[in-house]
Motif scaffolding. Structure first.
Motif, PDB file in Angstrom:
ATOM      1  N   LEU A   1       0.836  -1.205   0.000  1.00 39.94           N
ATOM      2  CA  LEU A   1       0.000   0.000   0.000  1.00 39.94           C
ATOM      3  C   LEU A   1       0.872   1.256   0.000  1.00 39.94           C
ATOM      4  N   ARG A   2       1.907   1.228   0.814  1.00 40.30           N
ATOM      5  CA  ARG A   2       2.771   2.409   0.930  1.00 40.30           C
ATOM      6  C   ARG A   2       3.564   2.651  -0.350  1.00 40.30           C
ATOM      7  N   PHE A   3       3.873   1.583  -1.089  1.00 36.95           N
ATOM      8  CA  PHE A   3       4.579   1.741  -2.365  1.00 36.95           C
ATOM      9  C   PHE A   3       3.800   2.638  -3.328  1.00 36.95           C
ATOM     10  N   ILE A   4       2.495   2.622  -3.211  1.00 37.08           N
ATOM     11  CA  ILE A   4       1.643   3.408  -4.105  1.00 37.08           C
ATOM     12  C   ILE A   4       1.752   4.902  -3.813  1.00 37.08           C
ATOM     13  N   ASP A   5       2.053   5.245  -2.552  1.00 39.04           N
ATOM     14  CA  ASP A   5       2.012   6.660  -2.129  1.00 39.04           C
ATOM     15  C   ASP A   5       3.084   6.907  -1.073  1.00 39.04           C
ATOM     16  N   THR A   6       4.335   6.806  -1.464  1.00 37.84           N
ATOM     17  CA  THR A   6       5.446   6.808  -0.504  1.00 37.84           C
ATOM     18  C   THR A   6       5.707   8.151   0.180  1.00 37.84           C
TER      19      THR A   6
ATOM     20  N   ASN B   1       3.471  10.498   1.042  1.00 37.04           N
ATOM     21  CA  ASN B   1       2.316  11.061   1.756  1.00 37.04           C
ATOM     22  C   ASN B   1       2.607  11.168   3.251  1.00 37.04           C
ATOM     23  N   LYS B   2       2.592  12.381   3.783  1.00 36.10           N
ATOM     24  CA  LYS B   2       2.856  12.592   5.204  1.00 36.10           C
ATOM     25  C   LYS B   2       1.593  12.877   6.003  1.00 36.10           C
ATOM     26  N   LYS B   3       0.447  12.881   5.312  1.00 33.79           N
ATOM     27  CA  LYS B   3      -0.823  13.174   5.979  1.00 33.79           C
ATOM     28  C   LYS B   3      -1.673  11.929   6.211  1.00 33.79           C
ATOM     29  N   ALA B   4      -1.440  10.911   5.401  1.00 35.06           N
ATOM     30  CA  ALA B   4      -2.238   9.693   5.524  1.00 35.06           C
ATOM     31  C   ALA B   4      -1.414   8.497   5.098  1.00 35.06           C
TER      32      ALA B   4
ATOM     33  N   GLU C   1      -5.232   4.724  -4.066  1.00 38.90           N
ATOM     34  CA  GLU C   1      -5.503   3.349  -3.621  1.00 38.90           C
ATOM     35  C   GLU C   1      -6.584   2.710  -4.478  1.00 38.90           C
ATOM     36  N   GLU C   2      -7.649   3.445  -4.749  1.00 39.66           N
ATOM     37  CA  GLU C   2      -8.748   2.919  -5.560  1.00 39.66           C
ATOM     38  C   GLU C   2      -8.303   2.607  -6.986  1.00 39.66           C
ATOM     39  N   LYS C   3      -7.354   3.386  -7.485  1.00 36.38           N
ATOM     40  CA  LYS C   3      -6.859   3.190  -8.849  1.00 36.38           C
ATOM     41  C   LYS C   3      -5.935   1.973  -8.941  1.00 36.38           C
ATOM     42  N   MET C   4      -5.111   1.769  -7.927  1.00 35.90           N
ATOM     43  CA  MET C   4      -4.050   0.756  -8.017  1.00 35.90           C
ATOM     44  C   MET C   4      -4.398  -0.603  -7.411  1.00 35.90           C
ATOM     45  N   MET C   5      -5.284  -0.633  -6.444  1.00 36.46           N
ATOM     46  CA  MET C   5      -5.568  -1.886  -5.745  1.00 36.46           C
ATOM     47  C   MET C   5      -6.713  -2.636  -6.406  1.00 36.46           C
ATOM     48  N   PRO C   6      -6.776  -3.969  -6.280  1.00 35.16           N
ATOM     49  CA  PRO C   6      -5.824  -4.819  -5.567  1.00 35.16           C
ATOM     50  C   PRO C   6      -4.564  -5.083  -6.395  1.00 35.16           C
ATOM     51  N   VAL C   7      -3.543  -5.632  -5.749  1.00 40.62           N
ATOM     52  CA  VAL C   7      -2.322  -6.023  -6.439  1.00 40.62           C
ATOM     53  C   VAL C   7      -2.674  -7.105  -7.456  1.00 40.62           C
TER      54      VAL C   7
END
Length: 403
Positions: free
Chosen positions: A105-110, A112-115, A122-128
């Motif tokens: 999950l974090r790989f998608i948005d490395t 991000n310091k707010k969430a 997440e909705e665009k990339m998941m699930p793996v």
């Protein structure tokens, strides 16, 4: 039926057991808990997250069974978030699988310091799409799914499952059939194999030695075979007719399109061993030709590139290509060209093969049967006997049954 007949009922049994989550060491994510004599166990406020490890020069054990963090008073001693009284941080850390349970999950948005992760990303990339794991995967999969389902319940992620497809990798055993271990002295050093045969031959053999999910024993002699195959590919480059862009041989053209189809489908299904086998068959057939068209050799290199990237890149460059082979589009097959101009069909007489005939593409069943019956060798075995039945299995066998 069991329920209706009052003979039994459906139940689900779980064999999950508790497992200690804490570790008594420096390395690991700090557990965000504070211990206060007055308030008891207090969670670290969200505004103070994440709790970071202190920078220290040494990581020796405390000697008391506690984590090395217990000796760092400046980090341990804090104020209680509730009463502002004296309190201490939790000095145990999380185990290594804590971070690995949600890293995807974090790989998608490395950054991000707010969430934890941006919802739209997440909705665009998941699930793996595909999760690949070795012998550790079963246990890791339980953790990852557990964490993901918790995050789903919290509304952090949009999918109930983290992975759409799972592929498990079999072990490469030592040549004696046992798991490689320093204890047994049977470890194969990849560097030694690469020094002797090259990285591509080593890589190719690893994928060719058996099905992806199957554990199989190492055999260095197998690398000799893949090295010879790569040598053949290299020598094929010397047969290129630079004045001939595309092949004029329909059989070669059909072979190449069948190879494109087979290799592409096998890669999708993780059947790397059969994909490589198909490439070997293709190369053997191309070797028989007196010359090779430029376009055909390029196609071969593209199909080979995922399995033997170094030699493919080098030969691609020698073809005059300025950009990397891995920036080139994957070749597409033409379904019309997959069908060979002719196919060899065995002819049986009372169950025994008596001839092999070449059948042109598009030949009707009646014409195939007539051609089989007209074959001289077949006629000699029929003699004066009566043909009771002729059965044709398209593209494979003509079976003649005599009365």
């Amino acid at each position: 039926w069991l329920k209706k007949e009052k003979l039994g009922k459906k139940v689900v049994n779980y064999k999950m057991r508790d497992w200690v989550f804490s570790r008594q060491r420096y390395w690991g994510e700090p557990i965000p808990i504070i211990h206060c004599e007055k308030c008891g166990v207090v969670p670290v406020p969200e505004k103070d997250l994440p709790v970071k490890l202190p920078k220290v020069k040494a990581y020796e054990p405390a000697g008391t069974g506690e984590s090395p963090l217990a000796t760092i008073s400046s980090w341990v001693n804090v104020k209680c978030p509730k009463c502002q009284g004296k309190a201490k941080r939790e000095t145990n850390t999380m185990p290594q699988w804590a971070g690995s349970s949600w890293y995807y999950l974090r790989f998608i948005d490395t950054e991000n310091k707010k969430a934890l992760i941006d919802k739209k990303k997440e909705e665009k990339m998941m699930p793996v799409n595909v999760y690949v794991g070795g012998d550790h995967a079963t246990r890791h999969l339980i953790y990852a799914r557990f964490w993901h389902k918790f995050l789903y319940d919290q509304g952090v992620v949009s999918t109930p499952e983290p992975f759409a497809r799972l592929e498990f990798l079999g072990l490469i055993l030592a040549s004696d059939g046992r798991k490689m271990s320093k204890r047994w002295g049977n470890v194969i050093d990849p560097s030694d194999v690469i020094d002797q045969f090259g990285a591509d031959a080593f890589r190719l053999y690893e994928m060719f030695m058996g099905p992806f999910t199957q554990s199989i024993a190492w055999n260095t002699d197998g690398v000799v075979g893949t090295r010879r195959f790569l040598d053949k590919v290299w020598r094929l480059g010397q047969k290129i007719d630079k004045n001939q862009q595309s092949t004029k041989n329909r059989e070669i053209e059909s072979l190449l399109h069948r190879t494109i189809k087979k290799v592409g489908e096998d890669i999708e299904e993780f059947k790397f061993n059969t994909a490589i086998s198909c490439l070997m068959i293709c190369v053997n057939e191309l070797e028989k030709s007196s010359e090779l068209a430029t376009k055909d050799y390029r196609l071969l290199l593209l199909l080979l590139s995922p399995f033997a990237p170094h030699i493919a890149e080098e030969l691609w460059s020698q073809m005059g290509e300025k950009k990397s082979i891995f920036l080139a589009p994957w070749p597409k097959y033409d379904a019309k060209k997959i069908v060979a101009e002719s196919v060899n069909v065995a002819v049986q007489v009372n169950g025994k093969v008596r001839a092999v005939i070449a059948i042109a593409s598009g030949t009707s069943e009646d014409e195939v049967k007539a051609q089989a019956l007209a074959d001289e060798n077949v006629q000699s075995h029929i003699g004066d006997k009566t043909v009771k039945k002729v059965i044709y299995i398209p593209g494979k066998i003509v079976s003649i049954v005599l009365g």
